[in-house]
Design a protein around this motif. Structure first.
Motif, mmCIF file in Angstrom:
data_model
loop_
_atom_site.group_PDB
_atom_site.id
_atom_site.type_symbol
_atom_site.label_atom_id
_atom_site.label_comp_id
_atom_site.label_asym_id
_atom_site.label_seq_id
_atom_site.Cartn_x
_atom_site.Cartn_y
_atom_site.Cartn_z
ATOM 1 N N SER A 60 0.745 -1.226 0.070
ATOM 2 C CA SER A 60 0.005 0.017 -0.061
ATOM 3 C C SER A 60 0.794 1.476 0.490
ATOM 4 N N HIS A 61 2.031 1.014 -0.230
ATOM 5 C CA HIS A 61 3.161 2.671 -0.004
ATOM 6 C C HIS A 61 2.716 3.094 -0.704
ATOM 7 N N PRO A 62 2.723 4.747 -0.585
ATOM 8 C CA PRO A 62 2.093 5.944 -1.346
ATOM 9 C C PRO A 62 3.013 5.689 -3.341
ATOM 10 N N VAL A 63 3.910 5.701 -2.920
ATOM 11 C CA VAL A 63 5.068 5.768 -4.265
ATOM 12 C C VAL A 63 5.422 4.554 -5.021
ATOM 13 N N PRO A 64 4.549 4.359 -6.298
ATOM 14 C CA PRO A 64 4.329 2.861 -6.910
ATOM 15 C C PRO A 64 5.599 1.957 -7.223
ATOM 16 N N THR A 65 6.760 3.350 -7.491
ATOM 17 C CA THR A 65 8.008 2.273 -7.898
ATOM 18 C C THR A 65 8.345 1.619 -6.585
ATOM 19 N N LEU A 66 8.441 1.826 -5.135
ATOM 20 C CA LEU A 66 8.557 0.976 -3.956
ATOM 21 C C LEU A 66 7.657 0.362 -3.306
ATOM 22 N N ARG A 67 6.981 0.213 -4.078
ATOM 23 C CA ARG A 67 6.193 -1.716 -3.491
ATOM 24 C C ARG A 67 7.004 -2.966 -3.944
ATOM 25 N N PRO A 68 6.319 -4.014 -3.452
ATOM 26 C CA PRO A 68 7.317 -4.672 -4.316
ATOM 27 C C PRO A 68 5.939 -5.382 -5.679
ATOM 28 N N SER A 69 7.546 -6.385 -6.007
ATOM 29 C CA SER A 69 6.280 -7.171 -7.435
ATOM 30 C C SER A 69 5.401 -7.996 -7.110
ATOM 31 N N MET A 70 4.905 -8.443 -7.474
ATOM 32 C CA MET A 70 4.264 -9.754 -7.169
ATOM 33 C C MET A 70 4.485 -11.083 -7.239
ATOM 34 N N LYS A 71 5.556 -10.378 -7.689
ATOM 35 C CA LYS A 71 6.891 -11.841 -8.021
ATOM 36 C C LYS A 71 7.140 -12.534 -5.979
ATOM 37 N N GLN A 72 7.583 -10.639 -5.737
ATOM 38 C CA GLN A 72 8.609 -11.305 -4.188
ATOM 39 C C GLN A 72 7.504 -11.503 -3.109
ATOM 40 N N VAL A 73 6.152 -10.627 -3.794
ATOM 41 C CA VAL A 73 4.992 -10.545 -2.518
ATOM 42 C C VAL A 73 4.817 -12.251 -2.655
ATOM 43 N N TYR A 74 4.269 -13.405 -3.634
ATOM 44 C CA TYR A 74 4.739 -14.820 -3.905
ATOM 45 C C TYR A 74 5.768 -15.511 -3.044
#
Length: 665
Positions: free
Chosen positions: A597-611
């Protein structure tokens, strides 16, 4: 001692010269062991599956055969030739069939669909299976590494093929060899030759249409492999097939087999009858054989037909427009859909909203339970959204996506047909008291399933698919309570390496990334933000925005953030879990939800990291409770970027406490 030596000598010589051969041009009276739904039809065809789902069919030569030399353990040479046909009565084929050498004819743990009736999720790939197979697969499953939805593969103890190739055959004319594609679901008979040379350790697989001498041509697959470690000394040989959410007829028309010899060539000039969905002119000859005049009856029937056609034309008339031609193979008739839903009766209505209405239905021919989505006629962008849904999810195949079975257009009606999900949507289990609460293990499994689906959409499919409406209401639960991401009416596709061109702000309030209000541009990062909201609501058991709560708890992400700063993170956990959860897992999920939910898009994890984090493959980065420091090692150095976590809609720079995050890529 002399007698024992003589017996050993005889055994060695017998095993080294062992050979057997059999040939079936018809399976009537064949020495076959059948189980599952396999049967011998009246025309003598070995039919492995029928037009039902999901099913498994096995058919093996009844006797155990010796496949290895007992003296040195090396695999014998063997050869087989057979003709098969796959009939697809619905819009999509139901998995495929396989030629199999197995130590057993019973597969108690086997699943249908992508496992071809041979293995299950846990047993697939186990070296103790000792199963050799050549698969003819008609459905691409990313879970097992399929290359496409029309391929041949060599399988050793697993349906994840060691080597595979798109179905095709080679033709040599005038000293020039050309390759020609071959459709496994054409419903036409296909010849196959599988030949293993136990001395050269070489396996050849050759395909061709009927009437072409493909056996002497170039093999489709030539694979150097020693089958001795895979095969046991005595094994069964035969076929296996399965169907999934939709069905196919898998038919073996002729078969010959030999060990330490060449399988007999098949006579394909007189193949037996087998089911076909295509119209055939053969039935017309029956009328010509009748020796009485039917002219008066024909005239009467014709007159009645014309009258009925005129009366019903207004209901079932369908005009095919140019844009439909691309999607024609997946089209249902309006009549079929109307019959399936009992004329769209209110009793069959299972959901409605701005998107339109969803009805439960049963397809008249197959008995398949479906969900029929009737797109709202009032929707401004209805045709665009309809096309987006058909063109996107209609081509996708993943265990955590709701399968789209087909579509229909009749005048102003736009209809999409899905597989029916008996347990409905996830939000009903999170927020409705009339549903039994989900346990933590179930919730964690669901979250991992949705993450797997988004990873497939963002990175693993041939194009990038942005869902644009990830939320608990669009996560459906199948019969086994597996998560299936659905509703692709807002989805957009673009090529890997390019940028999304979307500019219209769409989605659901509470799940929309903050940058959407400024740019209107949907990206994979905005899908990650929406998924972050799902992570938090699954762990907390409440919606992202709830105006009925105290002011400090209205916005879920802000409330979780305040609790984590105050060292009271577990205060936000859904009370319906009653303390029955893994503290480490739920803490990780909550912090991962904040990161997404980070407000800066590029600082969010990728879905690969999330998984990877949810699956436990990669440990979640160490996070300071007071500073929310996330570290990522790059090039042997730790990089940090300070940015505000909290986001005030009126200001992009407000902050109470800083988050130090490495780049999410």
């Amino acid at each position: 001692m002399l007698l024992q030596a003589l017996l050993l000598f005889l055994a060695m010589n017998l095993s080294s010269s062992y050979d057997i051969a059999f040939n079936y041009s018809s399976f009537h009276g064949a020495n076959m062991s059948l189980n599952g739904v396999s049967e011998i039809t009246g025309s003598g065809v070995l039919q492995l599956t029928n037009n039902s789902q999901p099913l498994i069919g096995h058919a093996f030569y009844s006797n155990l055969l010796q496949f290895k030399n007992s003296s040195n353990g090396s695999a014998f040479s063997f050869s087989t030739a057979f003709v098969f046909a796959i009939t697809v009565p619905l819009v999509f084929p139901g998995s495929g069939l396989a030629f199999v050498i197995s130590p057993t004819t019973h597969f108690e743990e086997a699943d249908s669909a992508q496992y071809l009736g041979l293995f299950g999720l846990t047993g697939n790939g186990d070296p103790q299976n000792q199963v050799f197979a050549v698969e003819f697969d008609t459905l691409r499953n990313i879970d097992v590494g399929d290359i496409d939805s029309n391929h041949v593969g060599i399988d050793l103890n697993s349906v994840r093929s060691n080597v595979s190739a798109h179905a095709a055959y080679y033709l040599t004319e005038n000293n020039k060899t050309t390759i020609h594609n071959l459709s496994l679901t054409s419903e036409d008979p296909i010849q196959v030759w599988i030949e293993y040379d136990g001395t050269e350790k070489l396996l050849n697989v050759t395909l061709s249409p009927i009437g072409i001498a493909g056996r002497t041509g170039q093999p489709l697959i030539s694979y150097g492999v020693d089958l001795s470690p895979t095969l046991q000394e005595f094994m069964y040989v035969g076929f296996s097939a399965s169907t999934g959410i939709v069905a196919s007829y898998h038919s073996i028309l002729e078969w010959s087999f030999a060990i330490n010899g060449r399988a007999r060539d098949l006579d394909t000039s007189k193949l037996p009858w087998y089911p076909r969905s295509k119209s055939s002119s053969k039935g017309l000859s029956m009328v010509s054989m009748i020796g009485i005049s039917l002219s008066s009856i024909i005239v009467a029937i014709a007159a009645i037909s014309v009258i009925l056609f005129i009366v019903r034309r207004g209901t079932y008339e369908e005009i095919v427009e140019d844009w439909e031609l691309e999607y024609g193979p997946h089209r249902f008739s309006y009549k079929e859909i109307s019959m399936a839903t009992n004329g769209f009766r209110d009793e069959e209505l299972i959901g409605f909203g701005g998107f339109g209405k969803v009805y439960k239905g049963v397809m008249p021919d197959s008995g398949l339970q479906v969900a029929v989505k009737q797109v709202a006629q009032e929707s401004e962008h209805r045709v665009r959204e309809f096309l987006a849904e058909v063109s996107s999810i209609g081509k996708l195949r993943h265990r955590n996506l709701v399968p789209l079975l087909g579509w229909c257009k009749q005048r102003a009606d736009l209809i999409i047909v899905y597989e029916y999900m008996p347990h409905g949507s996830l939000d009903k289990y999170l927020f409705n008291d009339d549903k039994p609460p989900l346990g933590w293990k179930q919730r964690h499994k669901i979250l991992k399933g949705v993450a797997s689906a988004l990873l497939y959409l963002h990175e693993q499919w041939e194009q990038v698919v942005i869902h644009r409406d990830v939320k608990a209401g669009n996560v459906l639960l199948d019969a086994e309570m597996n998560a299936r991401l659905g509703d692709f009416g807002l989805a957009r596709l673009y090529e890997h390496g390019s940028d999304s061109q979307t500019t219209r702000v769409v989605g659901t309030f509470g799940y929309l990334a903050p940058e959407m209000s400024r740019t209107g541009k949907a990206t994979t990062e905005s899908d990650v933000f929406s998924y972050g909201a799902v992570l938090l609501e699954v762990a907390c058991g409440r919606r992202p925005i709830d105006g009925q709560r105290p002011p400090e708890e209205i916005i879920l992400v802000d409330w979780v953030w305040e609790c984590i700063k105050g060292g009271k993170l577990l205060d936000v956990v859904d009370p319906r879990l009653e303390g029955c959860f893994d503290i480490g897992e739920i803490t990780m999920v909550l912090r991962l939800g904040l990161w997404c939910s980070h407000p800066v898009p590029t600082l969010r994890p990728s879905m690969k990291q999330v998984y990877q984090y949810l699956d436990g493959d990669v440990p979640f980065p160490e996070i300071s409770v007071t500073k929310m420091v996330v570290q990522e090692k790059k090039n042997d150095q730790y990089s940090f970027l300070e940015t505000s976590y909290r986001h005030d809609p009126s200001s992009s720079s407000s902050a109470d406490t800083a988050i130090l995050l490495s780049g999410g890529r």
